[in-house]
Design an enzyme around this catalytic site. Structure first.
Site, short mmCIF file in Angstrom:
data_model
loop_
_atom_site.label_atom_id
_atom_site.label_comp_id
_atom_site.label_asym_id
_atom_site.label_seq_id
_atom_site.Cartn_x
_atom_site.Cartn_y
_atom_site.Cartn_z
N TRP A 201 42.17 59.27 60.91
CA TRP A 201 41.28 59.81 61.93
C TRP A 201 42.13 60.27 63.10
CZ3 TRP A 201 38.72 56.69 66.23
CH2 TRP A 201 37.74 57.45 66.90
N ASP B 102 40.52 48.73 60.33
CA ASP B 102 39.48 49.55 60.96
C ASP B 102 38.28 49.58 60.01
OD1 ASP B 102 38.00 51.30 62.42
OD2 ASP B 102 39.48 52.91 62.46
N LYS C 273 27.69 54.05 62.45
CA LYS C 273 27.26 54.70 61.21
C LYS C 273 26.21 53.89 60.48
CE LYS C 273 31.47 56.26 62.35
NZ LYS C 273 32.35 55.62 63.35
#
Length: 398
Positions: free
Chosen positions: A130, A211, A246
């Site tokens: 990312w 993560d 999310k």
């Protein structure tokens, strides 16, 4: 002071988002921005979130500060969501969790913490990763380096090169690993590969920073944290960043967490105090509303089951769009094999499209994707998949 300041280029993904918004084409398709979208192309508020908010509105009695570490009830709920109800860590006080403003906030606190504890330590991230990982850790004053991850020729994990590089990383450095639904490739290690990765990280004396941004979006709530749990079996110390953006659809509520795992309760308590000090010097207190939503859902049996079902529906839709896209491209008799897309996990896919092909899609069809070929599968729906498939077919055969 401001007279000679020069502008810097904005984030490429945000620029893509703005270009899409300004495009008047009625049939435009957004495959760039990394948010979940439903069949109508909207980022919905989950019905279970609406129920939780109604309960909060009815019972909320204060808007006071909740403290630098955030809501204590949320910490326990997120720990058990990641680790399970009976994990040894939750019984021994060797894990502590601080609520943060989103997963990004958790990553920044982790970077600040690493810099405070060992200013010489570097953080190693996958290539690719990312893009904001670089900005966040650089902002915390930590040097960022990369290890191999993606094999472009095979559209697969570059596992042997990844493992070889991990075994060369200096002891005491930090390695960032994506728990599941790797962003941006969608390619995750197998359980056997996770075993080898976790052993290599432990043998090398590295601090894993896991993560965990997409739990439940890959194969399921339990399946998506198996790699994380294997890491914790091998490594006595770890940092875990969590996002609720999310899987709860709470993008603008900014709710996430940083968990610290240590070998003893004393070590855990000491490091946690340092993390809270980093928080105090940064944003002082996290926002309360998103934490209240997540806590309300996870602590209520009926709401929790409803959330699990709604999460499963989002995951199922993404799986279906992956399969349908590959089927469409196969039926168009493309010479290029896209079957690897169905093996990828979560919202994202490294599609194998070149930068020139991505540009063609944007210029000719108002289909917006990242230059690397990364596409957001959740941006595909029954109403645009045929047009998208035809456009990709023409882009690669023109």
């Amino acid at each position: 002071m401001f007279e000679n300041v020069k502008a810097i280029p904005g984030d490429a993904l945000l620029a893509l988002m703005m270009a899409f918004k300004k495009d008047p084409t009625p049939t435009k398709i957004d495959l760039g921005v990394g948010v979940y979208k439903d069949d109508q192309g909207l980022t919905p508020i989950l019905p279970v979130v609406k129920k939780a908010e109604a309960l909060i509105l009815e019972h909320e009695q204060s808007k006071g500060y909740i403290g630098p570490a955030g809501a204590p009830e949320l910490a326990v709920l997120l720990q058990t969501l990641m680790l399970g109800d009976d994990h040894p860590l939750t019984k021994t006080s060797c894990i502590s969790t601080a609520q943060t403003p989103g997963g990004t906030g958790a990553l920044r606190v982790a970077g600040d913490l690493v810099n405070a504890l060992n200013p010489k330590a570097k953080i190693w991230v996958s290539d690719p990763t990312w893009s904001n990982h670089f900005h966040v850790f650089a902002g915390a004053g930590v040097e960022v380096r990369t290890y191999p991850y993606y094999d472009a020729q095979a559209n697969a994990l570059a596992f042997e090169r990844m493992l070889e590089e991990i075994r060369q990383i200096p002891a005491g450095d930090v390695i960032l690993l994506h728990a599941s639904c790797h962003n941006p490739t969608g390619i995750d290690p197998t359980l056997e590969q996770w075993q080898q990765i976790s052993q290599a990280v432990a043998d090398q004396g590295l601090l894993p920073l896991i993560d965990c941004a997409y739990q439940g979006f890959g194969d399921g709530l339990e399946e998506d944290v198996q790699g994380l749990r294997l890491i914790l079996e091998k490594c006595p110390e770890a940092l875990i960043t969590t996002s609720c953006s999310k899987n709860f659809g709470l993008y603008n509520e900014r709710i996430g967490a940083l968990s610290i795992v240590a070998s003893t309760p004393e070590h855990c308590s000491n490091v946690f105090s340092q993390a809270c000090n980093c928080i105090r010097a940064n944003y002082s207190n996290p926002p309360a509303h998103g934490a209240a939503i997540v806590s309300t859902i996870l602590s209520d049996t009926e709401l929790r089951q409803q959330w699990i079902q709604e999460l499963a529906e989002m995951r199922s839709r993404i799986h279906r769009m992956r399969a349908n896209l590959v089927q469409n491209l196969e039926q168009l008799s493309s010479d290029r094999d896209f079957s690897f897309i169905t093996a990828q996990k979560g919202m994202f896919s490294y599609s194998g499209l070149s930068k020139a092909e991505v540009k063609y899609l944007k210029d000719e069809y108002a289909i917006y994707a990242v230059d690397s070929g990364r596409i957001n599968i959740a941006g595909i729906n029954d109403g645009n998949i045929d047009r998208l498939s035809q456009a990709i077919f023409k882009a690669i055969n023109r």
